[in-house]
Design a protein around this motif. Structure first.
Motif, PDB file in Angstrom:
ATOM      1  N   VAL A  81      59.423  49.108  99.787  1.00 54.61           N
ATOM      2  CA  VAL A  81      58.915  48.780  98.444  1.00 54.61           C
ATOM      3  C   VAL A  81      57.492  49.286  98.239  1.00 54.61           C
ATOM      4  CG1 VAL A  81      60.434  46.773  98.237  1.00 54.61           C
ATOM      5  CG2 VAL A  81      58.120  46.468  99.140  1.00 54.61           C
ATOM      6  N   GLU A  82      56.746  49.506  99.331  1.00 55.80           N
ATOM      7  CA  GLU A  82      55.363  49.991  99.215  1.00 55.80           C
ATOM      8  C   GLU A  82      55.249  51.489  99.479  1.00 55.80           C
ATOM      9  OE1 GLU A  82      52.939  47.568 101.780  1.00 55.80           O
ATOM     10  OE2 GLU A  82      53.790  45.708 100.976  1.00 55.80           O
ATOM     11  N   CYS A  83      56.381  52.171  99.601  1.00 54.23           N
ATOM     12  CA  CYS A  83      56.366  53.623  99.808  1.00 54.23           C
ATOM     13  C   CYS A  83      55.604  54.306  98.673  1.00 54.23           C
ATOM     14  CB  CYS A  83      57.803  54.140  99.883  1.00 54.23           C
ATOM     15  SG  CYS A  83      57.942  55.936 100.055  1.00 54.23           S
ATOM     16  N   LYS A  84      54.896  55.400  98.999  1.00 51.87           N
ATOM     17  CA  LYS A  84      54.061  56.075  98.009  1.00 51.87           C
ATOM     18  C   LYS A  84      54.880  56.789  96.934  1.00 51.87           C
ATOM     19  CE  LYS A  84      50.259  54.919 100.133  1.00 51.87           C
ATOM     20  NZ  LYS A  84      49.405  55.846 100.852  1.00 51.87           N
ATOM     21  N   ASP A  85      56.183  56.985  97.176  1.00 53.56           N
ATOM     22  CA  ASP A  85      57.068  57.581  96.167  1.00 53.56           C
ATOM     23  C   ASP A  85      58.429  56.897  96.269  1.00 53.56           C
ATOM     24  OD1 ASP A  85      58.633  59.164  94.474  1.00 53.56           O
ATOM     25  OD2 ASP A  85      57.531  60.993  94.976  1.00 53.56           O
ATOM     26  N   VAL A  86      58.507  55.711  95.679  1.00 51.88           N
ATOM     27  CA  VAL A  86      59.712  54.883  95.795  1.00 51.88           C
ATOM     28  C   VAL A  86      60.919  55.568  95.162  1.00 51.88           C
ATOM     29  CG1 VAL A  86      60.771  52.697  95.129  1.00 51.88           C
ATOM     30  CG2 VAL A  86      58.402  52.732  95.907  1.00 51.88           C
ATOM     31  N   SER A  97      53.430  64.099 112.985  1.00 51.03           N
ATOM     32  CA  SER A  97      54.193  62.864 112.826  1.00 51.03           C
ATOM     33  C   SER A  97      55.606  63.060 113.348  1.00 51.03           C
ATOM     34  CB  SER A  97      54.235  62.436 111.354  1.00 51.03           C
ATOM     35  OG  SER A  97      54.848  61.168 111.210  1.00 51.03           O
ATOM     36  N   LEU A  98      56.140  62.041 114.003  1.00 51.81           N
ATOM     37  CA  LEU A  98      57.510  62.105 114.503  1.00 51.81           C
ATOM     38  C   LEU A  98      58.476  61.888 113.354  1.00 51.81           C
ATOM     39  CD1 LEU A  98      57.243  60.120 117.874  1.00 51.81           C
ATOM     40  CD2 LEU A  98      56.775  62.531 117.391  1.00 51.81           C
ATOM     41  N   LEU A  99      59.519  62.709 113.304  1.00 57.92           N
ATOM     42  CA  LEU A  99      60.539  62.613 112.248  1.00 57.92           C
ATOM     43  C   LEU A  99      61.906  62.611 112.929  1.00 57.92           C
ATOM     44  CD1 LEU A  99      61.061  62.481 109.231  1.00 57.92           C
ATOM     45  CD2 LEU A  99      61.006  64.965 109.144  1.00 57.92           C
ATOM     46  N   SER A 100      62.423  61.423 113.162  1.00 55.35           N
ATOM     47  CA  SER A 100      63.638  61.262 113.955  1.00 55.35           C
ATOM     48  C   SER A 100      64.913  61.435 113.143  1.00 55.35           C
ATOM     49  CB  SER A 100      63.646  59.878 114.596  1.00 55.35           C
ATOM     50  OG  SER A 100      63.699  58.874 113.577  1.00 55.35           O
ATOM     51  N   GLY A 101      64.828  61.202 111.853  1.00 53.94           N
ATOM     52  CA  GLY A 101      66.020  61.124 111.015  1.00 53.94           C
ATOM     53  C   GLY A 101      66.291  59.699 110.581  1.00 53.94           C
ATOM     54  N   GLY A 102      65.465  58.764 111.076  1.00 55.08           N
ATOM     55  CA  GLY A 102      65.587  57.369 110.686  1.00 55.08           C
ATOM     56  C   GLY A 102      64.833  57.072 109.401  1.00 55.08           C
ATOM     57  N   LEU A 103      65.088  55.893 108.852  1.00 49.50           N
ATOM     58  CA  LEU A 103      64.477  55.505 107.580  1.00 49.50           C
ATOM     59  C   LEU A 103      62.964  55.367 107.699  1.00 49.50           C
ATOM     60  CD1 LEU A 103      64.753  54.647 104.635  1.00 49.50           C
ATOM     61  CD2 LEU A 103      65.357  52.341 105.420  1.00 49.50           C
ATOM     62  N   ASP A 104      62.482  54.768 108.780  1.00 47.17           N
ATOM     63  CA  ASP A 104      61.038  54.562 108.931  1.00 47.17           C
ATOM     64  C   ASP A 104      60.285  55.888 108.988  1.00 47.17           C
ATOM     65  OD1 ASP A 104      61.740  51.928 109.065  1.00 47.17           O
ATOM     66  OD2 ASP A 104      60.764  51.512 110.965  1.00 47.17           O
ATOM     67  N   SER A 105      60.799  56.829 109.782  1.00 47.38           N
ATOM     68  CA  SER A 105      60.090  58.109 109.909  1.00 47.38           C
ATOM     69  C   SER A 105      60.153  58.899 108.601  1.00 47.38           C
ATOM     70  CB  SER A 105      60.652  58.932 111.068  1.00 47.38           C
ATOM     71  OG  SER A 105      61.968  59.363 110.828  1.00 47.38           O
ATOM     72  N   PHE A 106      61.221  58.707 107.825  1.00 51.85           N
ATOM     73  CA  PHE A 106      61.310  59.355 106.510  1.00 51.85           C
ATOM     74  C   PHE A 106      60.247  58.783 105.573  1.00 51.85           C
ATOM     75  CE2 PHE A 106      63.652  59.654 102.298  1.00 51.85           C
ATOM     76  CZ  PHE A 106      63.348  60.988 102.107  1.00 51.85           C
ATOM     77  N   ILE A 107      60.100  57.471 105.577  1.00 48.57           N
ATOM     78  CA  ILE A 107      59.052  56.846 104.763  1.00 48.57           C
ATOM     79  C   ILE A 107      57.678  57.335 105.210  1.00 48.57           C
ATOM     80  CG2 ILE A 107      57.917  54.651 104.198  1.00 48.57           C
ATOM     81  CD1 ILE A 107      60.706  53.335 104.428  1.00 48.57           C
ATOM     82  N   GLY A 108      57.477  57.438 106.527  1.00 48.52           N
ATOM     83  CA  GLY A 108      56.206  57.950 107.036  1.00 48.52           C
ATOM     84  C   GLY A 108      55.913  59.342 106.533  1.00 48.52           C
ATOM     85  N   ALA A 109      56.953  60.188 106.488  1.00 46.76           N
ATOM     86  CA  ALA A 109      56.786  61.554 105.996  1.00 46.76           C
ATOM     87  C   ALA A 109      56.430  61.564 104.514  1.00 46.76           C
ATOM     88  CB  ALA A 109      58.068  62.353 106.246  1.00 46.76           C
ATOM     89  N   VAL A 110      57.138  60.762 103.732  1.00 46.60           N
ATOM     90  CA  VAL A 110      56.887  60.694 102.283  1.00 46.60           C
ATOM     91  C   VAL A 110      55.462  60.218 102.009  1.00 46.60           C
ATOM     92  CG1 VAL A 110      57.566  59.569 100.115  1.00 46.60           C
ATOM     93  CG2 VAL A 110      59.326  60.327 101.734  1.00 46.60           C
ATOM     94  N   ASP A 111      55.029  59.209 102.747  1.00 49.13           N
ATOM     95  CA  ASP A 111      53.673  58.678 102.539  1.00 49.13           C
ATOM     96  C   ASP A 111      52.602  59.709 102.878  1.00 49.13           C
ATOM     97  OD1 ASP A 111      54.717  56.287 101.697  1.00 49.13           O
ATOM     98  OD2 ASP A 111      54.244  55.166 103.507  1.00 49.13           O
ATOM     99  N   LEU A 112      52.779  60.431 103.987  1.00 50.53           N
ATOM    100  CA  LEU A 112      51.803  61.456 104.358  1.00 50.53           C
ATOM    101  C   LEU A 112      51.710  62.544 103.299  1.00 50.53           C
ATOM    102  CD1 LEU A 112      52.537  61.906 108.189  1.00 50.53           C
ATOM    103  CD2 LEU A 112      50.409  61.062 107.182  1.00 50.53           C
ATOM    104  N   LEU A 113      52.846  63.033 102.854  1.00 48.30           N
ATOM    105  CA  LEU A 113      52.861  64.104 101.856  1.00 48.30           C
ATOM    106  C   LEU A 113      52.336  63.621 100.507  1.00 48.30           C
ATOM    107  CD1 LEU A 113      56.274  65.644 102.912  1.00 48.30           C
ATOM    108  CD2 LEU A 113      54.073  66.827 102.965  1.00 48.30           C
ATOM    109  N   SER A 114      52.630  62.368 100.161  1.00 48.16           N
ATOM    110  CA  SER A 114      52.126  61.818  98.904  1.00 48.16           C
ATOM    111  C   SER A 114      50.615  61.628  98.932  1.00 48.16           C
ATOM    112  CB  SER A 114      52.811  60.480  98.606  1.00 48.16           C
ATOM    113  OG  SER A 114      54.212  60.658  98.450  1.00 48.16           O
ATOM    114  N   ASP A 115      50.066  61.460 100.127  1.00 44.50           N
ATOM    115  CA  ASP A 115      48.611  61.314 100.289  1.00 44.50           C
ATOM    116  C   ASP A 115      47.909  62.665 100.445  1.00 44.50           C
ATOM    117  OD1 ASP A 115      48.505  58.567 100.075  1.00 44.50           O
ATOM    118  OD2 ASP A 115      48.665  58.209 102.231  1.00 44.50           O
ATOM    119  N   ASN A 116      48.656  63.748 100.190  1.00 43.07           N
ATOM    120  CA  ASN A 116      48.120  65.112 100.268  1.00 43.07           C
ATOM    121  C   ASN A 116      47.681  65.510 101.675  1.00 43.07           C
ATOM    122  OD1 ASN A 116      48.419  65.751  97.460  1.00 43.07           O
ATOM    123  ND2 ASN A 116      46.657  64.431  97.036  1.00 43.07           N
ATOM    124  N   GLU A 117      48.261  64.874 102.687  1.00 36.73           N
ATOM    125  CA  GLU A 117      48.086  65.356 104.050  1.00 36.73           C
ATOM    126  C   GLU A 117      48.969  66.597 104.212  1.00 36.73           C
ATOM    127  OE1 GLU A 117      46.081  64.264 106.292  1.00 36.73           O
ATOM    128  OE2 GLU A 117      45.573  62.189 105.752  1.00 36.73           O
TER     129      GLU A 117
END
Length: 445
Positions: free
Chosen positions: A310-315, A149-169
């Motif tokens: 608001v739908e992030c896996k770890d708000v 997953s791309l992690l740029s330092g932006g808010l969207d990519s941070f949410i993407g990272a949190v969601d992946l890790l919260s889903d045990n990827e």
């Protein structure tokens, strides 16, 4: 508009050359890391070796093409070479390991890269005379990473990272930086993720790749439309090295991906196409034709930025660190306001969408260089307020567009939307409408 020929060479033993015609010029672009006069600053080859990544020939060529396009994009001035100071005519001569294979995607590549950068590109592939020898690791993915997953330092990519890790990827994050602000922001995010999810839950690497605009043959170009191609190809290369079917995640909210021109005058330089569905779909077609089985996916293409929050896996965790991310088009400019560099400006398109998302999530905690754009709107004479005023006009115009088919025409203004059914097209229409509603709610609040 003059025509610029770009001759790409992997090493100084390459003697290929051409004779330019009238109103044409030639630039030789060396990708040889040992060339002292190269127009590219990077440790990418050492980084790949250190990571144990050995790309196959086709992925290796794709990465080099992305490096060449990004370098040309940054070292050929639009003002000097472009039609009306913008669109350039660039022909790239590129050595590849399988000329016939690359010739099969030539037209697609020219079309989609032209769509991305707003230029006319032509690619002339030639057989690489140097035989590339390499040896793979015995085990390509010993740590069993499941996604890149791309992690740029932006808010969207941070949410993407949190969601992946919260889903045990078990994700492998790829970052690209060219400034100290980008680097330090990425370090903060990596540290926060490691503290929360554990050191062994993921791996990440920050690539530094930046064209050398100080080279005597280089021209300074401030726009960087092709940077997203490089970022995506860095992620795709690493995904391919880990496994033939490892998915590459491109986390971006649907409104910014569509990036509909806010006014009729903003169709060129203002209408970036970094993660536009047409461009991403085109890249997937190209890599599939090349025989690369990894796929680029944006799981948030039908979500607004506010919905992502608001739908992030770890708000709770997101709300603790969201203000540390940078979504701004020009974070270094905060120093002009007498503030530290590296702040979100508050007045560019991404910053306005970001504030609308924070407002939707209930609390704007980010410090913006301009302060609160709602309380102190930029002056009509202030160039900084152009995006704010454009949003106001776009929102006013949207009140007259109510039918779904009319909105479908609206979202196609920045590029043809690829869809497999009417329902999918209506999803794009809906995320555009909901995203603009978020911005309206913020600006009117």
């Amino acid at each position: 508009m003059s025509k610029r020929h770009i001759i790409v060479k992997h090493n100084n033993a390459d003697t290929f050359q051409i004779v330019p015609g009238n109103n044409e010029s030639v630039t030789t672009l060396s990708l040889d890391p040992l060339d002292l006069n190269k127009m590219l600053k990077s440790h990418i080859y050492d980084d790949l070796r250190t990571l144990g990544f050995t790309p196959e020939n086709t992925a290796y060529d794709l990465l080099h093409i992305a490096l060449a396009i990004y370098t040309a994009d940054q070292t050929v001035s639009r003002q000097t070479n472009g039609f009306q100071g913008w669109s350039r005519y660039l022909t790239v001569y590129f050595p590849v390991n399988d000329k016939a294979l690359w010739d099969s995607v030539k037209e697609m590549l020219e079309n989609y890269i032209g769509f991305l950068s707003g230029d006319k590109w032509a690619f002339e592939f030639r057989q690489n005379e140097t035989i590339r020898t390499f040896q793979h690791q015995l085990v390509r993915n010993p740590e069993n990473y499941t996604k890149v997953s791309l992690l740029s330092g932006g808010l969207d990519s941070f949410i993407g990272a949190v969601d992946l890790l919260s889903d045990n990827e078990k994700p492998y994050f790829i970052s690209h930086y060219k400034t100290g602000t980008e680097s330090s922001t990425q370090v903060k995010i990596y540290n926060a993720l490691e503290t929360k999810f554990g050191k062994g839950s993921f791996k990440g690497h920050k690539f530094y790749v930046q064209p050398n605009q100080q080279n005597i043959l280089a021209e300074k170009e401030n726009s960087s439309r092709a940077r997203s191609l490089l970022f995506i190809c860095l992620g795709l290369t690493c995904a391919n090295c880990l496994g033939d079917t490892i998915e590459m995640i491109l986390p971006e909210n649907g409104l910014i991906s569509l990036n509909i021109p806010l006014t009729k005058t903003r169709l060129s330089s203002h209408s970036t196409r970094t993660t536009h569905p047409y461009f991403v779909d085109g890249l997937n077609k190209i890599i599939s034709t090349l025989g690369i089985r990894n796929k680029i996916t944006n799981p948030y293409r039908f979500k607004t930025k506010g919905e992502m929050m608001v739908e992030c896996k770890d708000v709770a965790f997101l709300m603790t660190h969201d203000h540390e991310t940078i979504s701004c088009s020009h974070p270094e400019n905060s120093r002009y306001a007498g503030m530290p560099p590296g702040l979100n400006c508050g007045y560019c398109v991404p910053c306005i969408i970001r504030q609308a998302a924070e407002n939707r999530a209930g609390n704007i905690k980010t410090t913006y260089a301009i302060g609160d754009i709602r309380r102190t709107p930029p002056s009509q004479r202030n160039r900084k307020g152009s995006d704010y005023r454009a949003f106001k006009l776009a929102l006013q115009n949207l009140t007259t567009i109510t039918k779904p088919h009319s909105l479908a025409l609206q979202i196609n203004r920045s590029g043809q939307i690829p869809y497999n059914s009417e329902a999918e097209l209506l999803e794009y229409v809906s995320v555009y409408k909901r995203g603009m509603d978020e911005v309206k709610l913020f600006l009117d609040s």
